[in-house]
Design a protein around this motif. Structure first.
Motif, PDB file in Angstrom:
ATOM      1  N   THR B 101       0.832  -1.196   0.000  1.00 28.13           N
ATOM      2  CA  THR B 101       0.000   0.000   0.000  1.00 28.13           C
ATOM      3  C   THR B 101       0.870   1.251   0.000  1.00 28.13           C
ATOM      4  O   THR B 101       1.812   1.356   0.786  1.00 28.13           O
ATOM      5  CB  THR B 101      -0.902   0.019   1.243  1.00 28.13           C
ATOM      6  N   LEU B 102       0.527   2.177  -0.881  1.00 25.12           N
ATOM      7  CA  LEU B 102       1.228   3.458  -0.921  1.00 25.12           C
ATOM      8  C   LEU B 102       0.359   4.497  -0.225  1.00 25.12           C
ATOM      9  O   LEU B 102      -0.841   4.576  -0.461  1.00 25.12           O
ATOM     10  CB  LEU B 102       1.471   3.880  -2.369  1.00 25.12           C
ATOM     11  N   TYR B 103       0.976   5.298   0.649  1.00 24.38           N
ATOM     12  CA  TYR B 103       0.280   6.388   1.327  1.00 24.38           C
ATOM     13  C   TYR B 103       0.764   7.680   0.715  1.00 24.38           C
ATOM     14  O   TYR B 103       1.961   7.951   0.716  1.00 24.38           O
ATOM     15  CB  TYR B 103       0.596   6.383   2.824  1.00 24.38           C
ATOM     16  N   VAL B 104      -0.145   8.479   0.177  1.00 25.26           N
ATOM     17  CA  VAL B 104       0.260   9.718  -0.487  1.00 25.26           C
ATOM     18  C   VAL B 104      -0.889  10.720  -0.404  1.00 25.26           C
ATOM     19  O   VAL B 104      -2.063  10.333  -0.359  1.00 25.26           O
ATOM     20  CB  VAL B 104       0.682   9.415  -1.955  1.00 25.26           C
ATOM     21  N   GLU B 105      -0.556  12.004  -0.343  1.00 27.03           N
ATOM     22  CA  GLU B 105      -1.602  13.031  -0.338  1.00 27.03           C
ATOM     23  C   GLU B 105      -2.209  13.113  -1.730  1.00 27.03           C
ATOM     24  O   GLU B 105      -1.488  13.035  -2.728  1.00 27.03           O
ATOM     25  CB  GLU B 105      -1.006  14.399   0.017  1.00 27.03           C
ATOM     26  N   VAL B 180       6.886  13.093   1.127  1.00 27.61           N
ATOM     27  CA  VAL B 180       6.102  12.967  -0.106  1.00 27.61           C
ATOM     28  C   VAL B 180       5.130  11.789  -0.014  1.00 27.61           C
ATOM     29  O   VAL B 180       3.928  11.955  -0.181  1.00 27.61           O
ATOM     30  CB  VAL B 180       7.021  12.798  -1.343  1.00 27.61           C
ATOM     31  N   ALA B 181       5.644  10.601   0.246  1.00 30.91           N
ATOM     32  CA  ALA B 181       4.815   9.391   0.279  1.00 30.91           C
ATOM     33  C   ALA B 181       5.605   8.280   0.966  1.00 30.91           C
ATOM     34  O   ALA B 181       6.811   8.412   1.155  1.00 30.91           O
ATOM     35  CB  ALA B 181       4.454   8.963  -1.148  1.00 30.91           C
ATOM     36  N   HIS B 182       4.919   7.220   1.345  1.00 36.91           N
ATOM     37  CA  HIS B 182       5.654   6.054   1.828  1.00 36.91           C
ATOM     38  C   HIS B 182       4.878   4.783   1.513  1.00 36.91           C
ATOM     39  O   HIS B 182       3.686   4.824   1.265  1.00 36.91           O
ATOM     40  CB  HIS B 182       5.953   6.168   3.332  1.00 36.91           C
ATOM     41  N   HIS B 183       5.594   3.665   1.441  1.00 36.75           N
ATOM     42  CA  HIS B 183       4.880   2.397   1.323  1.00 36.75           C
ATOM     43  C   HIS B 183       5.591   1.327   2.139  1.00 36.75           C
ATOM     44  O   HIS B 183       6.725   1.506   2.587  1.00 36.75           O
ATOM     45  CB  HIS B 183       4.662   1.976  -0.133  1.00 36.75           C
TER      46      HIS B 183
END
Lengths: 212, 227
Positions: B101-105, B180-183
């Protein structure tokens, strides 16, 4: 001693094993391991440094970062250049200094009229000693050699730093035409003579010179 | 994989018949082939319920669906299309997901594979109260978008992006503005390095950090400016 390496052209990674670096306030973007951040003030250490800072207005807010692990630094997505100092002195505009080895001494130096045309004040920051420093530039900087036979002339807005045994003088190309509003837009330059290196960025800060 | 990096600010996507790509509205720069762009009123997949969820969460970025039409000669003549994406001169990072799963705005999403499952996550469910404070500090709100499955995602950043690995032995602390994002299998919480000095205005400027622990990857931009 902390190891400086570039990760891409816009992120500086510093590997530390209990040692410290000085960095521009708020420029840390990430770290792993254990880090402590402590605010310092630029312009040299001690009372004298403090007085100089007050007088020169060459204030930069610096933090000391100390710890074990890797700390990543970046500043507004500007390009980062690594400078290796072996006992020499680096002259750099305070706003362009991102990070230095804690062992390097920082101070201020009088720049004369040049500073006034850059809108940066009459003083510039100096970094001296042995170790690494990272300076930022708007776009990738070029390092130009100045030698006895080949002096160099630089736009004040594109100048970011210099090192070595270099004399700098201020050149004005202000003529009658300038006042008539027909100047070439290059009314002021800095001339470097001697033996050393000058860092030039591919962008021009807005300076008083640019308006003449 | 459908995304090919043209340069640091442009990606090319290959669209095959029957496959979908979702992209931020207005991010198309150029295209070749019989490609259609339709505004996605549902804001992605998951139907109406999920859309309402996203509206409430404030994570409803305007998306469009990018597809190619079946050719006039049936399957034999069906073309593939290519689309160039870019937006606002921002740096683009392509992230490949293999089941995680990628978490990103939402506003950082440029384009992503249509097969990925979209959702939102309440930040308070990770890290408790500090997870909620996180949104306030970063100005990113209490929810974040999740993308799950196998496929590629193109995200935007200001300046270049570095990938920092997170391992159980080495948690990573990130400046909330540079995140920026994390997975991966990662827990995140807001940590503070606030001492009494910071309270009296002598801070180092690094008062809050996002602490990511577990195993995975975090993407960090070379700037502390928002998009």
């Amino acid at each position: 001693m902390a190891t400086f390496r570039l990760q891409g052209s816009r992120v500086l990674a510093v590997d530390m094993t209990g040692d410290a670096v000085k960095a521009k306030n708020g420029s840390m973007v990430a770290y792993d391991g254990q880090m402590a951040f402590k605010k310092m003030s630029g312009g040299g250490e001690g009372i004298r440094g403090m007085v100089t800072r007050r007088v020169t207005g060459e204030q930069m807010t610096v933090m000391e970062v100390k710890g074990h692990g890797t700390c990543w630094f970046a500043d507004r997505a500007t390009e980062i250049n690594l400078v290796e100092l072996r006992g020499e002195k680096l002259y750099v505009e305070a706003g362009n200094l991102l990070c230095t080895d804690a062992g390097l001494r920082t101070g201020t130096s009088f720049t004369g009229l040049r500073g006034a045309t850059q809108g940066n004040g009459l003083f510039t920051t100096t970094v001296e000693g042995t170790g690494q420093a990272a300076i930022v530039s708007d776009g990738p900087a070029v390092v130009l050699r100045v030698s006895r036979q080949y002096p160099l002339t630089v736009d004040p807005g594109a100048y970011i730093a210099h090192q070595g045994d270099v004399r700098q003088s201020f050149q004005s190309g202000v003529t009658f035409r300038t006042f008539m509003g027909e100047g070439g837009g290059e009314a002021f330059q800095i001339r470097f003579e001697g033996d050393g290196l000058v860092y030039v960025q591919p962008s021009e800060r807005t300076t008083i010179a640019g308006d003449v | 994989m459908p995304f090919r990096q043209i340069n640091s600010k442009m990606v090319e996507a290959t669209v095959t018949p029957g496959a979908k790509i979702f992209s931020q509205r207005g991010a198309m720069l150029a295209y070749r082939g019989d490609v259609s762009f339709t505004p996605n009123l549902q804001g992605g997949q998951g139907g109406l319920a999920s859309m309402i969820g996203r509206r409430v969460a404030g994570e409803a970025a305007p998306l469009m669906t990018v597809e190619v039409h079946q050719g006039p000669h049936g399957r034999a003549g069906t073309p593939t299309g290519t689309v160039l994406f870019g937006h606002g001169g921002h740096h683009i990072q392509v992230i490949e997901l293999s089941g995680d799963t990628l978490y990103v705005e939402a506003d950082r999403l440029l384009a992503f594979d249509g097969t990925l499952q979209q959702g939102t996550m309440f930040m308070g469910s990770q890290g408790g109260v500090m997870g909620m404070v996180r949104g306030q500090v970063t100005g990113q709100g209490l929810f974040t978008t999740t993308l799950k499955g196998h496929g590629a995602v193109a995200v935007m950043a200001h300046g270049g992006v570095i990938e920092v690995p997170i391992t159980p032995q080495r948690p990573v602390h990130v400046d909330p503005q540079a995140y920026v994002a994390h997975h991966g299998d990662v827990r995140n919480k807001l940590s503070t390095a606030l001492g009494w000095r910071d309270m009296v205005g002598r801070g180092s400027g690094e008062a809050f950090q996002l602490e990511l622990s577990g195993s995975g990857t975090v993407y960090v931009q070379a700037s502390e400016e928002k998009l």
